[in-house]
Design an enzyme around this catalytic site. Structure first.
Site, short mmCIF file in Angstrom:
data_model
loop_
_atom_site.label_atom_id
_atom_site.label_comp_id
_atom_site.label_asym_id
_atom_site.label_seq_id
_atom_site.Cartn_x
_atom_site.Cartn_y
_atom_site.Cartn_z
CG PHE A 139 -1.88 1.04 1.41
CD1 PHE A 139 -3.08 1.01 0.72
CD2 PHE A 139 -1.66 2.10 2.29
CE1 PHE A 139 -4.05 2.00 0.91
CE2 PHE A 139 -2.62 3.09 2.48
CZ PHE A 139 -3.81 3.04 1.78
CG HIS A 360 11.51 -9.69 32.20
ND1 HIS A 360 10.14 -9.49 32.14
CD2 HIS A 360 11.71 -10.98 31.79
CE1 HIS A 360 9.55 -10.60 31.71
NE2 HIS A 360 10.47 -11.51 31.50
CD GLU A 385 -2.77 0.24 8.95
OE1 GLU A 385 -4.00 0.27 9.15
OE2 GLU A 385 -2.13 -0.80 8.74
#
Length: 404
Positions: A139, A360, A385
């Site tokens: 696209f 973590h 987008e």
């Protein structure tokens, strides 16, 4: 060797409790039941992102999953594109491998304009090959000076006796350099702003198209700048109505915007699963990390952020599907619902992944750990987008206009 995530010493699986929500029907639940074991079983070497994307497209095509990117009339799995199916597919793939999600999503987004506005001949030539993985789609909308401001694009398409000649460039094009064809948006009326844009299908081997300038980003996936220099395409390469390209691009993005939220959910759910596993097994001060109330509070906050985004995402997908089935929009603004889902899911997943990495400790920033790669993978979803700020603008206008 990189994989869908099963190279970890522990096996993790996403929760399926959300499938019981009324947004989904039996077909969606059957889809998820088949997809989950398939995705968990895949092993793909992702050290070379371009080779890995080609591999993923091939596997997704062979598995039948790309059939959800096109309508049944062109070899698809369903009569029409189904937003809830796209969300579930991207959520599951995103949980296991963000690169697999990327490969799947671009087959849909890259061919979505053809689905919406293509002729029967264009459907036969491109969509069937997309559904099987034989052709890779892309696209091509963004330009160096025209990202969120689509009307500022400079790529020109000049009509001639035999067709059109394209001159200019596109950039930040996903699948650039590996795609077999591009859905390209160009100005056919230079002073027309968004009303002067027309869409075209340009095959990758068309003379005058150069996709060799690759773009390298923090979470590797195929990106490139496309240069058009006297690139001639036939008249039947036009996609949809003349100067109807802007509306076509926006319609295409509206279909897939909720699925971006689905991908973010998958990554957020994976981060929560990783954090939970780490907390249950990391021992300190004579007990596990999960025994500390501060850890429990963080895990609870992470779960709430994911669920809040999930409800907005599933609602947006349901609204579009319900409107398509009825032939009329359901109550509320679909664009606003999709914008809210995309914004909330990407922003919330980013927060969840950041908290998982923090939990973590030093292991979280070690290159090659799952939470480290998720930290890089999620970042682009807040931009492409439609960046978060664009979604906020859409929502603000909806509030002022009284539709929210």
């Amino acid at each position: 060797m990189s994989s869908t995530g099963n190279d970890n010493p522990h096996s993790l699986a996403p929760s399926t409790a959300h499938l019981a929500l009324p947004f989904f029907d039996s077909a969606h639940r059957e889809l998820a039941a088949e997809l989950l074991p398939w995705a968990a079983a895949q092993q793909v070497d992702e050290r070379d992102d371009r080779a890995a994307c080609r591999d993923w497209v091939k596997r997704l095509g062979q598995g039948g999953w790309l059939r959800y990117c096109v309508p049944a009339s062109a070899g698809g799995a369903l009569e029409r594109l189904d937003s809830r199916a796209l969300v579930l597919l991207r959520e599951t793939l995103g949980f296991h491998s963000p690169l697999a999600d990327f490969a799947f999503a671009m087959q849909g987004l890259g061919s979505g304009a053809i689905t919406l506005a293509g002729t029967p001949a264009q459907h036969d030539q491109y969509l069937r090959a997309v559904a099987t993985g034989e052709k890779i789609a892309a696209f091509a909308l963004s330009e160096p000076e025209a990202g969120s401001d689509v009307g500022a694009m400079q790529l020109q398409a000049v009509a001639g006796d035999q067709g059109f000649t394209l001159d200019g460039q596109k950039t930040w094009i996903s699948n650039g350099g590996i795609a077999d064809f591009y859905c390209v948006f160009a100005k056919t009326r230079p002073d027309g702003g968004t009303r002067g844009i027309t869409a075209f299908i340009v095959d990758a081997d068309t003379p005058g198209l150069d996709a060799s300038q690759h773009i390298h980003v923090m979470a590797p996936h195929p990106l490139a700048t496309l240069r058009f220099d006297g690139c001639r395409i036939p008249r039947d390469a036009q996609l949809g109505d003349s100067e109807g390209g802007f509306k076509l691009a926006m319609r295409t993005l509206d279909i897939f915007r909720a699925s971006v939220a689905g991908a973010a959910l998958g990554m957020g759910r994976r981060a929560l699963a990783e954090a939970r596993h780490h907390a249950q097994h990391r021992r300190m001060f004579g007990q596990t990390l999960a025994d500390f109330q501060l850890t429990q509070a963080k895990l609870g906050e992470m779960a709430a952020l994911i669920d809040a985004a999930a409800l907005l995402t599933y609602r947006a997908a349901w609204m579009r599907d319900a409107g398509e089935a009825q032939g009329t929009p359901v109550a509320g603004s679909l664009s606003a619902a999709a914008a809210m889902a995309k914004m909330a899911a990407t922003e919330n997943a980013s927060k969840v992944i950041d908290m998982a990495l923090q939990m973590h400790g030093g292991l979280g920033v070690m290159v090659g750990s799952k939470v480290e790669s998720l930290y890089r993978d999620i970042r682009s979803l807040r931009i492409y987008e439609g960046a978060t700020e664009v979604q906020q603008l859409i929502l603000g206008k909806a509030v002022i206009g009284g539709s929210l």
